[in-house]
Scaffold this active site. Sequence first.
Site, PDB file in Angstrom:
ATOM      1  N   HIS A 137      -3.961  -4.887  -0.284  1.00 34.19           N
ATOM      2  CA  HIS A 137      -3.532  -5.461   0.991  1.00 34.19           C
ATOM      3  C   HIS A 137      -3.584  -6.988   0.916  1.00 34.19           C
ATOM      4  O   HIS A 137      -4.655  -7.561   1.087  1.00 34.19           O
ATOM      5  CB  HIS A 137      -4.433  -4.965   2.122  1.00 34.19           C
ATOM      6  CG  HIS A 137      -4.180  -3.547   2.469  1.00 34.19           C
ATOM      7  ND1 HIS A 137      -3.244  -3.156   3.397  1.00 34.19           N
ATOM      8  CD2 HIS A 137      -4.713  -2.400   1.985  1.00 34.19           C
ATOM      9  CE1 HIS A 137      -3.207  -1.851   3.479  1.00 34.19           C
ATOM     10  NE2 HIS A 137      -4.097  -1.357   2.635  1.00 34.19           N
TER      11      HIS A 137
ATOM     12  N   GLU B 271      -2.700  -9.075   3.027  1.00 39.84           N
ATOM     13  CA  GLU B 271      -3.109  -9.614   4.338  1.00 39.84           C
ATOM     14  C   GLU B 271      -4.608  -9.485   4.565  1.00 39.84           C
ATOM     15  O   GLU B 271      -5.139 -10.021   5.534  1.00 39.84           O
ATOM     16  CB  GLU B 271      -2.307  -8.929   5.454  1.00 39.84           C
ATOM     17  CG  GLU B 271      -2.743  -7.517   5.838  1.00 39.84           C
ATOM     18  CD  GLU B 271      -2.263  -6.405   4.904  1.00 39.84           C
ATOM     19  OE1 GLU B 271      -1.794  -6.713   3.782  1.00 39.84           O
ATOM     20  OE2 GLU B 271      -2.369  -5.232   5.291  1.00 39.84           O
TER      21      GLU B 271
ATOM     22  N   CYS C 107       0.841  -1.202   0.000  1.00 48.38           N
ATOM     23  CA  CYS C 107       0.000   0.000   0.000  1.00 48.38           C
ATOM     24  C   CYS C 107       0.878   1.255   0.000  1.00 48.38           C
ATOM     25  O   CYS C 107       1.638   1.465  -0.941  1.00 48.38           O
ATOM     26  CB  CYS C 107      -1.001  -0.033   1.149  1.00 48.38           C
ATOM     27  SG  CYS C 107      -2.397   1.079   0.882  1.00 48.38           S
TER      28      CYS C 107
END
Lengths: 207, 252
Positions: A184, A186, A80
């Site tokens: 992202h 994750e 990001c």
Amino acid sequence: MKIGVIDYGMGNLFSVEQALKRLGVDVVVTADEAQLEAADALLLPGVGAFPDAMKRLAETKLDAFILAQKEANKPLLGICLGMQLLFEASEEVAPTKGLGIFTGNIERFSGVSRIPHMGWNDLQLHQTPAWLQDELPAERHVYFVHSFYAANMDDAQLVAFADYEGVQVPGIVMNGSFTGMQFHPEKSGQLGVFLLEQWLKGVAATC
Amino acid sequence: MLTKRIIPCLDVKEGRVVKGIQFVELRDAGDPVELAKFYDEQGADELVFLDISASHEGRETMVDVVRQTAASLAIPFTVGGGIRTLDDMKRILRAGADKVSVNTSALERPELIKEGSDYFGAQCIVVAIDARYSEEDGTWMVYTHGGRNKTSWKAVDWAQEAVRLGAGEILLTSMNQDGEKSGFDVNLTKAVRDAVTVPVIASGGAGNAEHFRAVLQDVDTDAALAASIFHYKETSVAEVKSYLREKGVCVR
């Protein structure tokens, strides 16, 4: 394997730390250069504004450290804002120079109906990154949330992009041992886990 | 292409999910983390936890729930309820939530939106709006305290003000439709959607998959939220998405 998460005081490191731990690697979250140096690979996270982040990196001298890691061919993954910082400059808040590892500059979206670009968008592969060993799954949606994106980038450094109302949004970028992901991983469900896993495998192969 | 999001909402009180949950296959149907995982597996794009704890202890427990959820879940989630200060936001976001949602507290002190947005970025700040149509005013008005108190704000005006202050997303609940299961309020959603440039989540009134289609396709809103139809298993996230896909709505 040990991953050093560069802690320069920007954003939420918990989720990414947890995601790496779920993949069975050791994680150290620190600003200490010696500890980061000892890790097999580095992760540059980041949520917040570009100028604040560059200022923090300069204050902690981590900017010079990151550039030295590029010279040393150490694997690094920027996520990001952590990816955006690796570009030449950004117009967020006030024009600010970045680390200049990737060609291109960070611009605010224009001509789109909604800002931020928030939600799940599908990745289109432009070229295969060296660390991608297994076949990319058919389901290719990843979670984006950002108002600025990398424009005017070098085609040779672009790995994958998403289409947002006609804007080509770089999703994965790569230059040597450095990789950036605008979305992202994750927070991107199974595919995010897969991509992190592949990147870690690539790291394991080089160290 | 950016997909439309389907968002289940869970009411959490003192660390437990409440509001008639029918999930017999779960070991513990009241455990927020287990339910979160269940919805993740069904294809939920995001989750919202609404903390309805009355006590300080209950809200502290919510921080633990957030931490556990963030440790085991790989989709984004928002936490709302009881967030009144920048410190409250910090506690929830640092525990691993991706966004916080503010409602009454933002109407009482609109600067809270700006403080949160300046500190964490607009993408972390969701402003939740409870709106009810008023014959007298000829438009939708904003209510606070879970719909108990009417304010002098028109929903469209407040949404614009919230975005000006730094909201990154609007969670718009129609009080007229809420619990009716007769569909989302498409007119309200359209009015707010057209008035702002940030994503708008429609909420209140979902009864079947077609209701999702109407608000996502006809109004072109960005996301739709529901609670009871998913909890009571009247339909599932997977079923709604498969219907939407069939009708040409772009979903994950």
